[in-house]
Design an enzyme around this catalytic site. Structure first.
Site, mmCIF file in Angstrom:
data_model
loop_
_atom_site.group_PDB
_atom_site.id
_atom_site.type_symbol
_atom_site.label_atom_id
_atom_site.label_comp_id
_atom_site.label_asym_id
_atom_site.label_seq_id
_atom_site.Cartn_x
_atom_site.Cartn_y
_atom_site.Cartn_z
ATOM 1 N N LYS A 35 29.047 11.367 16.781
ATOM 2 C CA LYS A 35 29.400 9.941 16.730
ATOM 3 C C LYS A 35 29.484 9.477 15.271
ATOM 4 O O LYS A 35 29.036 10.183 14.361
ATOM 5 C CB LYS A 35 28.359 9.136 17.502
ATOM 6 C CG LYS A 35 26.961 9.199 16.918
ATOM 7 C CD LYS A 35 25.942 8.579 17.868
ATOM 8 C CE LYS A 35 24.539 8.681 17.305
ATOM 9 N NZ LYS A 35 23.527 8.296 18.308
ATOM 10 N N ARG A 130 17.023 0.150 25.678
ATOM 11 C CA ARG A 130 18.372 -0.195 25.229
ATOM 12 C C ARG A 130 19.303 -0.052 26.437
ATOM 13 O O ARG A 130 19.695 -1.028 27.041
ATOM 14 C CB ARG A 130 18.833 0.730 24.090
ATOM 15 C CG ARG A 130 18.176 0.443 22.758
ATOM 16 C CD ARG A 130 18.828 1.210 21.631
ATOM 17 N NE ARG A 130 19.168 2.589 21.982
ATOM 18 C CZ ARG A 130 19.486 3.537 21.112
ATOM 19 N NH1 ARG A 130 19.519 3.268 19.809
ATOM 20 N NH2 ARG A 130 19.784 4.753 21.510
ATOM 21 N N TYR A 253 21.496 -4.951 -14.017
ATOM 22 C CA TYR A 253 21.370 -6.299 -13.458
ATOM 23 C C TYR A 253 19.920 -6.620 -13.120
ATOM 24 O O TYR A 253 19.215 -5.799 -12.535
ATOM 25 C CB TYR A 253 22.194 -6.407 -12.169
ATOM 26 C CG TYR A 253 23.684 -6.395 -12.398
ATOM 27 C CD1 TYR A 253 24.313 -7.380 -13.154
ATOM 28 C CD2 TYR A 253 24.466 -5.391 -11.845
ATOM 29 C CE1 TYR A 253 25.675 -7.358 -13.349
ATOM 30 C CE2 TYR A 253 25.846 -5.360 -12.026
ATOM 31 C CZ TYR A 253 26.447 -6.356 -12.788
ATOM 32 O OH TYR A 253 27.796 -6.339 -12.982
ATOM 33 N N MET A 305 27.664 -1.748 -8.424
ATOM 34 C CA MET A 305 28.733 -1.401 -7.482
ATOM 35 C C MET A 305 29.335 -0.030 -7.772
ATOM 36 O O MET A 305 29.577 0.765 -6.862
ATOM 37 C CB MET A 305 29.829 -2.474 -7.512
ATOM 38 C CG MET A 305 30.937 -2.207 -6.499
ATOM 39 S SD MET A 305 32.268 -3.399 -6.581
ATOM 40 C CE MET A 305 31.557 -4.784 -5.750
HETATM 41 C C1 LIG Z 1 22.686 9.440 18.463
HETATM 42 C C2 LIG Z 1 22.214 9.979 19.737
HETATM 43 C C3 LIG Z 1 21.662 11.265 19.804
HETATM 44 C C4 LIG Z 1 21.405 12.100 18.564
HETATM 45 O O1 LIG Z 1 20.306 11.575 17.867
HETATM 46 P P1 LIG Z 1 19.716 12.301 16.572
HETATM 47 O O2 LIG Z 1 18.469 11.573 16.271
HETATM 48 O O3 LIG Z 1 20.755 12.129 15.498
HETATM 49 O O4 LIG Z 1 19.534 13.717 16.923
HETATM 50 C C5 LIG Z 1 21.321 11.759 21.045
HETATM 51 N N1 LIG Z 1 21.497 11.021 22.166
HETATM 52 C C6 LIG Z 1 22.018 9.783 22.140
HETATM 53 C C7 LIG Z 1 22.176 9.021 23.410
HETATM 54 C C8 LIG Z 1 22.385 9.215 20.935
HETATM 55 O O5 LIG Z 1 22.892 7.983 20.911
#
Ligand SMILES: *Cc1c(COP(=O)(O)O)cnc(C)c1O
Length: 370
Positions: A35, A130, A253, A305
């Site tokens: 992802k 969630r 800065y 930046m």
């Molecule tokens: C992102 C995600 C993972 C992977 O999580 P990591 O901590 O990066 O290994 C696995 N399952 C679901 C549902 C996720 O959203």
């Protein structure tokens, strides 16, 4: 000459990390989680390194389609399922496995009546709060899904909140096992942390993300230092200027760093618009580490930046053009993240589009070696 900043994606490291994960969970199949454009690495670039996986997990239909265009024939899991009734047709067209985490999705499937057979992963909320059906609703949701003519197979799925921490997974695993007792079907439970540290949760499928990219689920490099994982992303630049400071001079800065004695600092072509965290500490004993000319030194002052500044005291030979590593093989991204009060995940995902990226391919002789 382009600005000297560049990132490298190391395909051999990805392949190595997949092997490490397989060795940790030898009886499970692997959803390689790609992802967020493969955690900032780029799905196209990551694909060759991860193609020995059993399946890919991601969120976006576009990313799923890209994998099919790259030639991936195996399973693809949509970790959040689908969002609109019209997405259901795409599940069939691209042969996607959808997580089904709520009543609305189940309803969309019932109304869309695709031909199928579709593979789904039915998600239970075992305490993360969630996504997912509540444990007391889960069996009814499973019965409804099973009754749909379009549903071919159902994998039971949940997600852990503390697999990398003190609380652990026992409380969630107990809820999951109790709610699925006597239900047929495989299970898919483990993120990277559970895959690395909780064999009881391996089951038929594991879903590692961050470990594939060579960083720690806990954010602490020490937790993975001995596992043989290799960083899949490195970020490099060069010194573009050097300044000689007198005692009392300040840097950058907000003048957040003050020299207590004469010192040299180097100016690096890398700033927050490249993805380096602005909140990295450039003062105090726990300043962010930076490697200059092969020598480990520290950030000084606030990240701007397009530039950041480094202490050249430990690297007296450093001059304009000296190589700088912001993270990578010689400097774990987790250490930079820790000095920025975040985790490696966030730094990888934030690599900015303006940074040119090259790929160390599986056949490149100078691929990183541990
Ligand atoms: C992102 C995600 C993972 C992977 O999580 P990591 O901590 O990066 O290994 C696995 N399952 C679901 C549902 C996720 O959203």
């Amino acid at each position: 000459m382009p600005r000297p900043i560049h990132a490298v994606i190391h395909q051999p490291a990805l392949a190595n990390n997949l092997d490490v994960i397989r060795a940790r969970a030898p009886d499970s199949r692997v959803w390689a989680v790609v992802k967020a454009n493969a955690y900032g690495h780029g799905i196209r670039r990551a694909f060759a390194g991860l193609r020995a996986t059993d399946g890919f997990g991601l969120l976006d239909l576009n990313e799923a389609v890209l994998l099919r265009e790259l030639g991936w024939q195996g399973p693809i899991l949509l970790l959040e399922g689908f969002f609109q009734p019209q997405d259901v047709a795409l599940l069939e067209e691209y042969r996607l496995t959808a997580a089904i985490h709520g009543e609305e999705q189940l309803r969309m499937l019932e109304l869309a009546r695709p031909k199928g057979p579709l593979a789904i992963q039915l998600k239970m909320n075992t305490g993360m709060n969630r996504l997912g059906f509540r444990p007391d609703q889960y069996r009814a949701a499973w019965e409804r899904a099973r009754a749909l003519p379009c549903v071919g197979s159902i994998v039971h799925m949940t997600h852990f909140s503390d697999a990398d921490g003190e609380r652990g997974i026992a409380h969630q695993l107990e809820v999951f096992d109790a709610a699925t007792v006597n239900l047929p079907g495989e299970a898919s439970l483990s993120n990277s942390a559970a895959t690395l540290w909780h064999p009881a949760a391996h089951r038929a499928w594991v879903r590692p993300g961050i470990a594939l990219y060579g960083a720690s689920p806990s954010g602490r490099h020490a937790d993975i230092a001995d596992l043989g994982l290799m960083p899949a992303m490195s970020l490099h630049s060069e010194l573009i200027a050097v300044q000689e400071l007198k005692a009392g001079d300040t840097v950058g800065y907000g003048s957040l760093f003050t020299a207590t004695e004469p010192m040299r600092i180097g100016i690096v072509a890398c700033g927050y618009a490249d993805g380096y965290p602005r909140h990295a500490r450039g003062w105090g004993d726990d300043a962010a580490p930076v490697v200059v000319d092969g020598v480990r030194t520290r950030l000084v002052g606030r990240v701007s930046m397009d530039m950041l500044c480094v202490d050249l005291t430990p690297c007296p030979k450093a001059r304009v053009g000296s190589p700088v590593t912001l993270w990578g093989h010689e400097l774990p991204i987790d250490e930079v993240a820790a000095a920025s009060d975040t985790v490696g995940y966030e730094l990888m995902c934030a690599l900015a589009p303006r940074v040119p990226v090259s790929v160390a391919t599986l056949t490149t002789a100078d691929a990183p070696a541990h």
